[in-house]
Design an enzyme around this catalytic site. Sequence first.
Site, PDB file in Angstrom:
ATOM      1  N   HIS A  21      31.529  35.328  39.024  1.00 13.75           N
ATOM      2  CA  HIS A  21      31.972  35.233  40.694  1.00 13.75           C
ATOM      3  C   HIS A  21      33.371  34.873  40.663  1.00 13.75           C
ATOM      4  O   HIS A  21      34.003  34.116  40.652  1.00 13.75           O
ATOM      5  CB  HIS A  21      31.342  33.807  41.279  1.00 13.75           C
TER       6      HIS A  21
ATOM      7  N   HIS B 147      36.888  36.556  43.370  1.00 15.79           N
ATOM      8  CA  HIS B 147      37.285  37.285  44.225  1.00 15.79           C
ATOM      9  C   HIS B 147      38.602  38.112  43.797  1.00 15.79           C
ATOM     10  O   HIS B 147      39.510  37.660  43.649  1.00 15.79           O
ATOM     11  CB  HIS B 147      37.486  36.376  45.416  1.00 15.79           C
TER      12      HIS B 147
ATOM     13  N   HIS C 246      25.358  32.878  49.020  1.00 14.35           N
ATOM     14  CA  HIS C 246      26.173  31.734  49.477  1.00 14.35           C
ATOM     15  C   HIS C 246      25.292  30.837  50.285  1.00 14.35           C
ATOM     16  O   HIS C 246      25.416  31.266  51.433  1.00 14.35           O
ATOM     17  CB  HIS C 246      27.554  32.228  49.920  1.00 14.35           C
TER      18      HIS C 246
ATOM     19  N   ASN D 123      34.913  26.141  49.711  1.00 15.72           N
ATOM     20  CA  ASN D 123      33.697  26.275  50.324  1.00 15.72           C
ATOM     21  C   ASN D 123      32.457  26.860  49.199  1.00 15.72           C
ATOM     22  O   ASN D 123      32.605  27.907  48.911  1.00 15.72           O
ATOM     23  CB  ASN D 123      33.467  26.848  51.536  1.00 15.72           C
TER      24      ASN D 123
ATOM     25  N   ASP E  63      34.188  31.292  41.052  1.00 14.97           N
ATOM     26  CA  ASP E  63      34.341  31.286  42.146  1.00 14.97           C
ATOM     27  C   ASP E  63      35.777  31.618  42.467  1.00 14.97           C
ATOM     28  O   ASP E  63      36.347  30.997  43.452  1.00 14.97           O
ATOM     29  CB  ASP E  63      33.851  30.319  43.132  1.00 14.97           C
TER      30      ASP E  63
END
Lengths: 432, 310
Positions: A68, A70, A186, A285, A312
């Site tokens: 996970h 980005h 999500h 989040n 994340d």
Amino acid sequence: MNDIKKAKALLLHGGEVCDAADGNRQKIDLLIAHGRIEKIGTGLEEGFHGEKIDVSGCLVTQGVIDMHVHLREPGREDEETIESGCAAAMAGGVTAVCAMPNTTPPCDSQEVVRFLKKRAEEQLVEVLPVACITKKREGKEITEMAELVKAGAVAFSDDGSPVVNAAVMRAALEYSSMFEVPVIEHCEDPHLVAGGQMHEGWMSTRLGLPGMPDIAEAVMVARNIALAEYCGGHIHIAHVSTAKSVEYVRRAKENGVKVTCEVTPHHLTLTDEALIRYDTNLKMNPPLRSHEDVEALLVGLRDGTIDVIASDHAPHSLEEKDVEFAAAPFGILGVETMLGIVLSRLVQAGELRLEEALRKMIIAPRQVLGLPLPRFQEGEPANVTIFRPEESWTVRKETLHSRSRNMPYEGWELSGRVYGVLNRGYVWTAGL
Amino acid sequence: MPLQQKHLLGLEGVSAADIGLMLDTATTFREILERPIPKVPTLRGLTVVNLFYEPSTRTRISFELAEKRLSADSVNFTTSASSVKKGETLKDTIRNIEAMKIDMVVVRHQAAGVPHFLTQCVQAAIINAGDGMHEHPTQALLDMFTLRERFGRLDGLRVAIIGDISHSRVAGSNIRGLMTMGAEVMLCGPKTLMPRDVEKFGVQVTCDVEDAIAWADVLNVLRIQLERQEAGLFPTMREYHAEFGITRQRLERAKKEITIMHPGPINRGIELDADVADADYSVILDQVTNGVAVRMAVLYLLGGNEESVS
């Protein structure tokens, strides 16, 4: 940072090789030739003329995968690029990352999947594209999943947003099950979190910030489990953060539903109490939850309800985070600190056995994604993470490899210093 | 003894001694306000900026008057956050203002934590004039001042706060201040407008306004916003008045004198009936007058460098 080099002829000697699949450990040397494990044994120095790397005191495991991440490319190259994200991963002992599709443009077409693979071609770290569930991440129509899988997508997700329409999610689960790739969700009910800034509870009441109740996650987890049970698809719950979610997943697994889930290091080590000074580097989040939630996550991690630890990793620019709390975007860095936090705050703290921790960062993510497992066998590609479990280091923003600086671990003392990584014919060492 | 804080961000963590000092100082200024020329040179040479990102009439005027009566130079920066959004960041705005040699900042903003954030951006003393749903400390100080003036004490006083507790920074600061000063606090309002885990403040919680009236010495009645109805948190203003409105009838049933407070502006006939708001047991206008004195005290205690304090 040292540049990556071709792993033409290397001897890793003096270390302890740990197979994350079964936890077996032995003091043994690895001889690497052209990116493959040529020999495993002792006394391999004889007649060897390549580079010898002394890894005494190190654990040598299969490469850690962070499912996970980005990478922000394409679209927000000021925050992260494939190159900087891969550099951060290497420094964190991670040899493969799943790239989440909420980029600009989003990864909803073969072109973007191919772009990512092409851009990451020369990297030691393997970039595994996750494609969108729906076109433009709008939650309306499912993407060309067959084509996306052929182009190299390993999973589907609209990460950052949930698929609110249950009929669309049903179609996504049914359709994707033809290709045996998971749908990663999500989980968040948008109406229950509307305007929310942090976990709803005593701390949000004290801080006067709009809350994001745990039920916003839990109802979506429950819905997705019901859908997956009905249509037989594989649902993977991203970043579970609440006790309720863990309980729903546990029960669903008992009932034979094809559900897996992941948890982040920050949700295992921090609570909403950390927000007392409105630090935007603690805004993410799902939000940091209560002590009870953290306890339930740890139990879920130990009893196997939670399959995977993933970071994340969510880079954001300094300008975007250096604002009042409400105006800051959600997300913190993580790929570079995941291994260190897990080793020190979970393993060393006695919350999780080392073997279990490694399983959840090396083996389980690949099983969730249906990827081949790296193996310590002669002839296999060398996909290896090397770290010193006992050596401690201090997290400093200025030494991070990410382009962004949004992380709350400044000054944390972590154990488990990364020595180096090998993958895809390359080797990188931290120069320790 | 000087105040133990550099800023007034809220009443959380502010000691009883500090609150007492602010209230005692306000007593002095309250007297000054009764003089023929209600102005002192105390903060001459000090510059205060009133940074209001939210519409406000009485709080802004109250601060401005307090500054003028202390002979401080004051400037107003009033804007809506939406127009600011397109332009520079809050940090840039405040640093530019500070570059013009500002000593103190009075700030109101719709986002909780903005006063905290400003302390990280500039050296000036920051006074919170209301941040989101968090705190509004000078309002709670003037409420406590008014109660102390009326009852001679805060210790043991029973104060019920009625209405939309969730979104109320007035409640946020009153709860903290009153608890610190030894008062008892009860919260009363619809369950949909009661914040999560609020009882952890050590307060009592009820959804029955008659219970609250029967228990209390004082009712602090909060303004109910139409937008809460629009958000679906209660069905109609009519039903709100029927269930939670403070009426003469309800007060008479309690068979005791109850002091009525309201931070304003009042929705007459909704949370508070007109005859109650204007009754002699209502101290609503005293609150407004005391507001100036309390803000003078806060400005004086935070703005005074060593010389001007002495």
